[in-house]
Design a protein around this motif. Structure first.
Motif, PDB file in Angstrom:
ATOM      1  N   SER A   1      80.903  -3.089  57.874  1.00  0.00           N
ATOM      2  CA  SER A   1      80.553  -2.832  56.434  1.00  0.00           C
ATOM      3  C   SER A   1      79.558  -1.940  56.445  1.00  0.00           C
ATOM      4  CB  SER A   1      80.443  -4.234  55.796  1.00  0.00           C
ATOM      5  OG  SER A   1      79.832  -4.007  54.622  1.00  0.00           O
ATOM      6  N   ILE A   2      78.437  -1.928  57.190  1.00  0.00           N
ATOM      7  CA  ILE A   2      77.541  -1.213  56.777  1.00  0.00           C
ATOM      8  C   ILE A   2      77.977   0.168  57.129  1.00  0.00           C
ATOM      9  CG2 ILE A   2      75.272  -0.549  57.846  1.00  0.00           C
ATOM     10  CD1 ILE A   2      74.565  -3.528  58.213  1.00  0.00           C
ATOM     11  N   ALA A   3      78.522   0.382  58.047  1.00  0.00           N
ATOM     12  CA  ALA A   3      78.920   1.826  58.491  1.00  0.00           C
ATOM     13  C   ALA A   3      79.962   2.137  57.434  1.00  0.00           C
ATOM     14  CB  ALA A   3      79.676   1.809  59.902  1.00  0.00           C
ATOM     15  N   LEU A   4      80.863   1.642  56.940  1.00  0.00           N
ATOM     16  CA  LEU A   4      81.835   1.995  55.843  1.00  0.00           C
ATOM     17  C   LEU A   4      80.865   2.209  54.691  1.00  0.00           C
ATOM     18  CD1 LEU A   4      84.149   1.714  57.810  1.00  0.00           C
ATOM     19  CD2 LEU A   4      85.087   0.066  56.221  1.00  0.00           C
ATOM     20  N   ASN A   5      80.078   1.296  54.286  1.00  0.00           N
ATOM     21  CA  ASN A   5      79.476   1.685  53.087  1.00  0.00           C
ATOM     22  C   ASN A   5      78.656   2.969  53.245  1.00  0.00           C
ATOM     23  OD1 ASN A   5      79.306  -0.420  50.519  1.00  0.00           O
ATOM     24  ND2 ASN A   5      79.840  -1.456  52.597  1.00  0.00           N
ATOM     25  N   ARG A   6      78.209   3.139  54.550  1.00  0.00           N
ATOM     26  CA  ARG A   6      77.170   4.274  54.462  1.00  0.00           C
ATOM     27  C   ARG A   6      78.194   5.784  54.365  1.00  0.00           C
ATOM     28  NH1 ARG A   6      73.745   2.512  59.456  1.00  0.00           N
ATOM     29  NH2 ARG A   6      71.945   1.780  58.435  1.00  0.00           N
ATOM     30  N   VAL A   7      79.161   5.583  55.027  1.00  0.00           N
ATOM     31  CA  VAL A   7      79.852   7.024  54.884  1.00  0.00           C
ATOM     32  C   VAL A   7      80.600   7.172  53.278  1.00  0.00           C
ATOM     33  CG1 VAL A   7      82.057   5.517  55.644  1.00  0.00           C
ATOM     34  CG2 VAL A   7      81.907   8.176  55.601  1.00  0.00           C
ATOM     35  N   ALA A   8      80.970   5.889  52.790  1.00  0.00           N
ATOM     36  CA  ALA A   8      81.337   6.094  51.342  1.00  0.00           C
ATOM     37  C   ALA A   8      80.275   6.472  50.433  1.00  0.00           C
ATOM     38  CB  ALA A   8      81.985   4.624  50.989  1.00  0.00           C
ATOM     39  N   VAL A   9      79.052   5.912  50.583  1.00  0.00           N
ATOM     40  CA  VAL A   9      78.017   6.396  49.877  1.00  0.00           C
ATOM     41  C   VAL A   9      77.892   8.056  50.000  1.00  0.00           C
ATOM     42  CG1 VAL A   9      75.383   6.341  49.497  1.00  0.00           C
ATOM     43  CG2 VAL A   9      76.663   4.136  49.380  1.00  0.00           C
ATOM     44  N   GLY A  10      77.653   8.230  51.195  1.00  0.00           N
ATOM     45  CA  GLY A  10      77.647   9.764  51.558  1.00  0.00           C
ATOM     46  C   GLY A  10      78.544  10.514  50.776  1.00  0.00           C
ATOM     47  N   HIS A  11      79.917  10.109  50.899  1.00  0.00           N
ATOM     48  CA  HIS A  11      80.854  10.846  50.229  1.00  0.00           C
ATOM     49  C   HIS A  11      80.940  10.889  48.763  1.00  0.00           C
ATOM     50  CE1 HIS A  11      83.771  12.113  53.694  1.00  0.00           C
ATOM     51  NE2 HIS A  11      82.460  11.768  54.221  1.00  0.00           N
ATOM     52  N   ALA A  12      80.338   9.697  48.249  1.00  0.00           N
ATOM     53  CA  ALA A  12      80.375   9.827  46.687  1.00  0.00           C
ATOM     54  C   ALA A  12      79.409  10.858  46.166  1.00  0.00           C
ATOM     55  CB  ALA A  12      79.788   8.168  46.563  1.00  0.00           C
ATOM     56  N   GLY A  13      78.497  11.216  46.772  1.00  0.00           N
ATOM     57  CA  GLY A  13      77.640  12.167  46.426  1.00  0.00           C
ATOM     58  C   GLY A  13      78.320  13.537  46.062  1.00  0.00           C
ATOM     59  N   SER A  14      79.117  14.037  47.100  1.00  0.00           N
ATOM     60  CA  SER A  14      79.871  15.313  46.895  1.00  0.00           C
ATOM     61  C   SER A  14      81.543  14.739  46.765  1.00  0.00           C
ATOM     62  CB  SER A  14      79.732  16.155  48.049  1.00  0.00           C
ATOM     63  OG  SER A  14      79.854  15.624  49.066  1.00  0.00           O
ATOM     64  N   GLY A  15      81.793  14.515  45.471  1.00  0.00           N
ATOM     65  CA  GLY A  15      83.101  13.768  45.253  1.00  0.00           C
ATOM     66  C   GLY A  15      84.069  14.272  45.586  1.00  0.00           C
ATOM     67  N   LYS A  16      84.271  14.607  47.023  1.00  0.00           N
ATOM     68  CA  LYS A  16      85.640  15.062  47.318  1.00  0.00           C
ATOM     69  C   LYS A  16      86.815  14.029  47.612  1.00  0.00           C
ATOM     70  CE  LYS A  16      85.972  17.916  50.661  1.00  0.00           C
ATOM     71  NZ  LYS A  16      85.882  18.939  51.971  1.00  0.00           N
ATOM     72  N   ASP A  17      86.599  12.958  48.038  1.00  0.00           N
ATOM     73  CA  ASP A  17      87.547  11.812  48.006  1.00  0.00           C
ATOM     74  C   ASP A  17      86.889  10.650  47.332  1.00  0.00           C
ATOM     75  OD1 ASP A  17      85.590  11.215  49.818  1.00  0.00           O
ATOM     76  OD2 ASP A  17      86.718  12.013  51.503  1.00  0.00           O
ATOM     77  N   ASP A  18      87.946   9.674  47.437  1.00  0.00           N
ATOM     78  CA  ASP A  18      87.433   8.423  46.581  1.00  0.00           C
ATOM     79  C   ASP A  18      86.901   7.291  47.455  1.00  0.00           C
ATOM     80  OD1 ASP A  18      87.769   9.461  44.134  1.00  0.00           O
ATOM     81  OD2 ASP A  18      89.425   8.907  43.833  1.00  0.00           O
ATOM     82  N   LEU A  19      86.337   7.690  48.365  1.00  0.00           N
ATOM     83  CA  LEU A  19      85.967   6.811  49.467  1.00  0.00           C
ATOM     84  C   LEU A  19      85.172   5.530  48.916  1.00  0.00           C
ATOM     85  CD1 LEU A  19      85.243   8.218  52.777  1.00  0.00           C
ATOM     86  CD2 LEU A  19      87.076   7.233  52.105  1.00  0.00           C
ATOM     87  N   GLY A  20      84.137   5.964  47.890  1.00  0.00           N
ATOM     88  CA  GLY A  20      83.367   5.178  47.330  1.00  0.00           C
ATOM     89  C   GLY A  20      84.350   4.110  46.260  1.00  0.00           C
ATOM     90  N   ALA A  21      85.124   4.688  45.690  1.00  0.00           N
ATOM     91  CA  ALA A  21      85.953   3.794  44.725  1.00  0.00           C
ATOM     92  C   ALA A  21      86.743   2.807  45.551  1.00  0.00           C
ATOM     93  CB  ALA A  21      86.896   4.701  43.969  1.00  0.00           C
ATOM     94  N   ILE A  22      87.214   3.347  46.710  1.00  0.00           N
ATOM     95  CA  ILE A  22      88.016   2.231  47.703  1.00  0.00           C
ATOM     96  C   ILE A  22      87.131   1.048  48.113  1.00  0.00           C
ATOM     97  CG2 ILE A  22      89.300   2.234  49.883  1.00  0.00           C
ATOM     98  CD1 ILE A  22      89.938   5.336  49.532  1.00  0.00           C
ATOM     99  N   VAL A  23      85.978   1.529  48.563  1.00  0.00           N
ATOM    100  CA  VAL A  23      85.087   0.334  49.194  1.00  0.00           C
ATOM    101  C   VAL A  23      84.752  -0.492  48.095  1.00  0.00           C
ATOM    102  CG1 VAL A  23      82.829   0.135  50.098  1.00  0.00           C
ATOM    103  CG2 VAL A  23      84.039   1.816  50.843  1.00  0.00           C
ATOM    104  N   LEU A  24      84.373   0.191  46.813  1.00  0.00           N
ATOM    105  CA  LEU A  24      84.030  -0.656  45.627  1.00  0.00           C
ATOM    106  C   LEU A  24      85.069  -1.744  45.448  1.00  0.00           C
ATOM    107  CD1 LEU A  24      81.338  -0.722  44.507  1.00  0.00           C
ATOM    108  CD2 LEU A  24      82.086   1.262  43.104  1.00  0.00           C
ATOM    109  N   GLU A  25      86.289  -1.071  45.456  1.00  0.00           N
ATOM    110  CA  GLU A  25      87.489  -1.738  44.923  1.00  0.00           C
ATOM    111  C   GLU A  25      87.670  -3.136  45.841  1.00  0.00           C
ATOM    112  OE1 GLU A  25      89.843  -2.931  42.194  1.00  0.00           O
ATOM    113  OE2 GLU A  25      88.678  -1.160  41.906  1.00  0.00           O
ATOM    114  N   ASN A  26      87.627  -2.675  47.210  1.00  0.00           N
ATOM    115  CA  ASN A  26      87.804  -3.775  48.045  1.00  0.00           C
ATOM    116  C   ASN A  26      86.801  -4.647  48.463  1.00  0.00           C
ATOM    117  OD1 ASN A  26      90.877  -3.247  49.003  1.00  0.00           O
ATOM    118  ND2 ASN A  26      89.749  -1.188  49.039  1.00  0.00           N
ATOM    119  N   GLY A  27      85.582  -4.338  47.736  1.00  0.00           N
ATOM    120  CA  GLY A  27      84.457  -5.082  48.240  1.00  0.00           C
ATOM    121  C   GLY A  27      83.993  -5.880  46.852  1.00  0.00           C
ATOM    122  N   ARG A  28      82.983  -5.308  46.158  1.00  0.00           N
ATOM    123  CA  ARG A  28      82.500  -5.847  45.194  1.00  0.00           C
ATOM    124  C   ARG A  28      83.336  -6.543  44.138  1.00  0.00           C
ATOM    125  NH1 ARG A  28      80.169  -6.408  39.531  1.00  0.00           N
ATOM    126  NH2 ARG A  28      82.291  -6.751  39.253  1.00  0.00           N
TER     127      ARG A  28
END
Lengths: 216, 216
Positions: free
Chosen positions: B108-135
DNA sequence: CCAAGGGCGTACCGTACGTTACGGTTCGGC
DNA sequence: GCCGAACCGTAACGTACGGTACGCCCTTGG
């Protein structure tokens, strides 16, 4: 680099260097971690050679930028002289409101993003710096208030750290992680004020002393 | 972001592809976001060409990996048939404990880390995916329990979302952000259990109905 | 037995970027 | 006016890595 992380910085910084770091900070907010040395140099109207002379390498520039931002939010310690419940409540609400504003700000989000990213591959201690000047600094400032409230008989807890963490949770809830993960989450001034008041009331409900200050 | 984020994936995945994604996931946990396609290919004992054929590009591989992990934690919906306070408490504690275990896990830590990093430069929706399947997934699972508790007269709230967010804050507190920022924070089984119980009791203190189920 | 195709391993290309080097310019001190 | 230092702008270098091409193996089906 081995990262002394706290001392020395923000002193021994010329005005020009501060301006450069401000430019880097602005760029960090806009571009995220994928800012290039060239972009920083161009934005700051300085040469890359100067960047390298001043900050060593890219990581050095990043840590200097983070520390520079951290040094800017030195806050005045709260003087806990007034002990009535209203002022305690107001103080807690103020902390909550300030904290929500901080974690909702663009620069905080950007800084936390890059720090989280770097915490993965532990080259530098950006995470430690952010943590030290964010969550731990907040605890250091808030705990005296909590202790004063306890001494005055308004609060009842055994461990200030535990009480602080509860307050932290009530205030922040899911806001920070959602913002870091890119969730839009409009934070109007009014909403923040309301959340701060709610969190404070909930905290008082949990940790308020059953007996008033005249009790026991 | 609307992020369909859920459908389609994890079906139409051959066993070999799942194995490759598992390898990528393991590597992501170890290396963070700076994993290279070559490293994934080597770890998975497959060729880079295969990676590109299956997943398009690096971002495709990353999102597939995140979705693959998300698809693995499909949980059984809680059946809310028993309505006594003890079972409600146990259910809440269970949610809290599970959530703490999740956010403390390496993956979880690793996945959130990469998702947070990618959320900065919004190329993909990793943040949305993590958020959707997490919180958000957690909210979807917990809200029925809260509603059931309200119907049974044990809980008192007007907005389930607000109640959920309070519970979330009481459970998570500063744990996730500290872990993401690289803070060591040992999470023993016992400590998690204690925190889950404390958060549940605090939540009940705030949202427990004044009158029992027989009231009003 | 042979042809086809999926997949492995590897060599290769192009590019982006960190880092360095260098010539030109400003500025304080003599 | 002259010197050196600091600094700007930019060109150049090296490398890491995403992405592609190609040769070989192994399986499958006729």
């Amino acid at each position: 680099m081995q990262a002394n992380a706290d001392i020395d910085t923000s002193a021994t910084l010329t005005e020009r260097q501060k301006a450069v770091l401000d430019a880097a900070l602005r760029l960090l907010v806009e571009e995220g971690d994928n800012l290039t040395m060239t972009a920083v140099a161009r934005r700051a109207s300085c040469s890359k050679e100067t960047l390298y002379k001043w900050f060593g390498d890219r990581d050095g520039l990043l840590t200097a930028t983070v520390q520079w931002q951290a040094s800017k939010v030195r806050v005045v310690p709260v003087d806990g002289e007034k002990l009535d419940l209203a002022s305690l409540t107001a103080s807690l609400e103020g902390f909550a409101s300030d904290w929500l504003k901080v974690i909702s700000s663009d620069t905080s989000i950007a800084l936390n993003r890059v720090a989280v990213g770097h915490a993965g591959s532990g080259k530098d201690d950006l995470g430690a710096i952010v943590l030290e000047n964010g969550r731990f600094a907040l605890a250091r400032r808030l705990k005296p208030v909590l202790e004063a409230g306890k001494q005055a008989g308004f609060l009842d807890f055994t461990d200030a750290e535990t009480a602080f963490r509860t307050f932290f949770g009530l205030v922040a809830r899911d806001v920070q992680i959602r913002l870091l993960l890119g969730d839009r989450l409009e934070s109007t001034e009014a909403a923040i004020g309301g959340d701060a008041a709610r969190a404070t009331q909930q905290f008082l409900a949990l940790y308020g002393a059953k007996t008033g200050p005249q009790g026991l």
